[in-house]
Enzyme design. Sequence first.
Site, PDB file in Angstrom:
ATOM      1  N   HIS A 382       0.797  -1.233   0.000  1.00 30.34           N
ATOM      2  CA  HIS A 382       0.000   0.000   0.000  1.00 30.34           C
ATOM      3  C   HIS A 382       0.822   1.271   0.000  1.00 30.34           C
ATOM      4  CE1 HIS A 382      -4.130  -1.518   0.526  1.00 30.34           C
ATOM      5  NE2 HIS A 382      -3.531  -2.547   1.104  1.00 30.34           N
ATOM      6  N   LYS A 573      -8.629  14.048   3.678  1.00 29.56           N
ATOM      7  CA  LYS A 573      -7.760  12.877   3.730  1.00 29.56           C
ATOM      8  C   LYS A 573      -6.849  13.073   4.927  1.00 29.56           C
ATOM      9  CE  LYS A 573      -6.327  13.936  -0.512  1.00 29.56           C
ATOM     10  NZ  LYS A 573      -6.357  12.651  -1.180  1.00 29.56           N
ATOM     11  N   ARG A 574      -6.136  12.019   5.351  1.00 30.22           N
ATOM     12  CA  ARG A 574      -5.215  12.191   6.453  1.00 30.22           C
ATOM     13  C   ARG A 574      -4.223  13.325   6.139  1.00 30.22           C
ATOM     14  NH1 ARG A 574      -5.245   8.366  10.779  1.00 30.22           N
ATOM     15  NH2 ARG A 574      -3.482   9.607  11.451  1.00 30.22           N
ATOM     16  N   LYS A 579       0.840  14.349   0.967  1.00 32.73           N
ATOM     17  CA  LYS A 579      -0.461  14.693   0.370  1.00 32.73           C
ATOM     18  C   LYS A 579      -0.560  16.199   0.069  1.00 32.73           C
ATOM     19  CE  LYS A 579      -2.912  10.797   2.589  1.00 32.73           C
ATOM     20  NZ  LYS A 579      -3.697  10.149   1.510  1.00 32.73           N
ATOM     21  N   THR A 681      -8.346   6.608  -2.784  1.00 31.91           N
ATOM     22  CA  THR A 681      -9.712   6.151  -3.066  1.00 31.91           C
ATOM     23  C   THR A 681     -10.677   7.311  -2.872  1.00 31.91           C
ATOM     24  OG1 THR A 681      -9.812   5.337  -0.801  1.00 31.91           O
ATOM     25  CG2 THR A 681      -9.423   3.700  -2.542  1.00 31.91           C
ATOM     26  N   LYS A 685     -14.297   8.555  -4.952  1.00 30.41           N
ATOM     27  CA  LYS A 685     -15.589   8.930  -4.348  1.00 30.41           C
ATOM     28  C   LYS A 685     -16.077  10.263  -4.913  1.00 30.41           C
ATOM     29  CE  LYS A 685     -13.833   6.855  -0.114  1.00 30.41           C
ATOM     30  NZ  LYS A 685     -13.149   7.196   1.163  1.00 30.41           N
TER      31      LYS A 685
END
Length: 848
Positions: A382, A573-574, A579, A681, A685
Amino acid sequence: MSLPNSDHEKRKQISVRGIVDVENVGNFKKTFNRHLHYTLVKDRNVATTRDYFFALAHSVKDNLVSRWIRTQQHYYEKDPKRVYYLSLEYYMGRSLQNTMINLGIQGACDEAMYQASYTMGLDIEELEELEEDAGLGNGGLGRLAACFLDSMATLGLAAYGYGIRYEYGIFAQKIKNGEQVEEPDDWLRYGNPWEKARPEFMLPVNFYGHVIDVAEGKKWVNTQIVFAMPYDNPIPGYKNNVVNTLRLWSAKSPIEFNLKFFNDGDYIQAVIDRNLAENISRVLYPNDNFFEGKELRLKQEYFMVAATLQDIIRRYKSSKFGSREHHRTDFDSFPDKVAIQLNDTHPSLAIPELMRILVDVEKLSWDKAWDITTRTCAYTNHTVLPEALERWPTSMLESILPRHLQIIYQINHSHLQNVAAKWPGNMDRIRRMSLIEEDGEKRVNMAHLSIVGSHAINGVARIHSEILKDSVFRDFYELTPEKFQNKTNGITPRRWLLLCNPNLSDIIEEKIGSEWSVHLEQLVQLKKWAKDPVFQRNIVKVKQENKLRLSQILEKDYGVRINSASIFDIQVKRIHEYKRQLLNCLHVITLYNRIKKNPSAPFVPRTVMIGGKAAPGYHLAKKIIQLICSVGNVVNNDPIVGDKLKLIFLENYRVTLAEKIIPAADLSEQISTAGTEASGTGNMKFMLNGALTIGTLDGANVEMAEEMGSENIFIFGMTVEEVEALKSKGYNAYDYYNKLPEAKQCIDQIQGGFFSPNNPDEFRDIADVLLKWDRFLTLADYESYIKMQDYVSKVYQDESKWVEMAIHNIASSGKFSSDRTIAEYAREIWDVEPNWQKLPDPHEPRDI
Ligand SMILES: *Cc1c(COP(=O)(O)O)cnc(C)c1O
């Protein structure tokens, strides 16, 4: 008590909620009243809203138990190959509405509650809000496991999820004075109406002790035992009468836990110490994409694996086929009857544990055991971030799991013989490929163990799987190329469209019927209407309603006036450096500076929302939250800015909040440095709910762009190759800082205390990271990001073009159903066939 819900008529109109059958409604009301009386032990005068929620949940669960029992009985009789999904995380969220939808009883339940509301004042949506999220996960990896369970049940696979029943899930995030504060998630406080404890299947798990030589081989003795108590949770498939099981283990102390105190006669101390063993399942580790080598975490991983493998082997041995019951005594058909999927390396001790059972307990030869183990296990990677890869010190394994360490050494010995046979004399390669790292503290590389012990290794998006083959695991790819696969992630369309966006679901159904929820590729038919003014108007109307509903929630929760005509620009998101929430933040500051510089210039209004949890020990991530809150404070309260620009930090992002936010998004931020986000993911969405994406060519963004066509997505920034090239050349943030005046102004403001007048040094460390040690090259992508954002604003002003693009997004999201992902795992890794047949309708239990 609230009045009967005025939204009811509207909710009833939504046809996706299923046809209402009068008999079902009547039965349901009876069941509900019986639960209020017999299960909750309340009458209507004293019942709380929470009592009504529990009565409703128990009534819905009653509709599921016959199907659950029948499904498990069916598996026992047909004896298909079982699929075992092993994961330390399941980010399930709420279950009530999902269960009603999958059983096809949402319409009947709505009507029953509506009718009951005349006497009890019940609003079903208000009751649904009383369910606690099952927050047994951190982010994408845990939510993926939850989507996979839904898809495995919907595809009729004889599948089981195995994990840990954490007493405390992911912490609740509170923002106090603009900073994250963690609160424990005591989610079981009021009880869990869905689970069933199975004390009769409790199993022992061993720790510590030592290994002795006996005549037949090795024996692990003098261990400390902790019991694993299973709790079963139902996983209903979508309208197919299948109900699979998620079995979560809870740690239970053995009666004779602390012998020392019992022997000393200190009975009280011995009972008090029972807590120590039960700490194993106390709390979820809140790190996303980060390895923290804590002893308790290692115990959690082994606890889950050891209990699960005993259960798997028990079920394998006690099989029945047709009318023939037989107790399997050999393991020859084990890989034909059992597939074990490892969700990252967290459950990778399954490999040495299966070897230990087969060799030490079942007395198989090493080679036979190894053949069985590798044909049974498969590993999903992952992440490529080095700080996330699990590397357990051998000293810790030696103390807690001494026999497993021996087995790992023995696996490594044969593995390195294979390496040496293929590349004779190549000592450097042997060092690189060893399961044991010898530089610094001696450690076991769990990814290497997982690759060697599995027949299939997969990444979670095409670009990620390619990176695994040509960088991270290149040596292993050269040794066994046939093991390496890709399985691009997906999301379940039931929760991420039917449940969270019923109005959009309904206008899709008007056009193409209702099959899309199990055959998501059918959404492609919507392309016909991409330019159709009526369909466009309906899509715009649904989005506007969703935005308005979210605005009301935000105005209530945050006291900020929201312009619901503005671009809803969302990054949830985290919080993590890779990110790049900081890049988003720099954009907001840039817009702010532009407004201040030229207040009367035309401006396309935006509401930027950023949400996500920071790991409690990740200092910089917490600092990023603080910066976002501080920038929001300045921007949101500046009268010059007015309703042109707002920045809101969304508190406590979790599955339930995702369901409310994503349907209201215009723009989805997927802006990680290329090569760092394995798949994502969240991106899927948003796409499914008609938001446009601004993103880098990273993770699944690449395949999303391919599906919808690059004209329907806002791609910016460096490619993986360009990132690599810049890194080898040497990244110098000052090159960009000196060249880009807008970027310089933002950083100077962060640096100089513009957003923290009471403490000018507050955000010094953030500016320092951006300028001196930014591993994620934020400033290198700044210019192309800002330019693309300017283009986004321009396109937004052309409503017809924007909605056409949105329709292309929805219509192209078929590939990203987790049903497609699971069908690929089934055929290409597990060797089982999806089964779309419904099981027969259940009948009521026989009278006793
Ligand atoms: C989907 C989801 C995630 C994963 O989001 P990414 O943007 O892919 O990191 C994280 N948390 C929650 C609550 C989710 O629903």
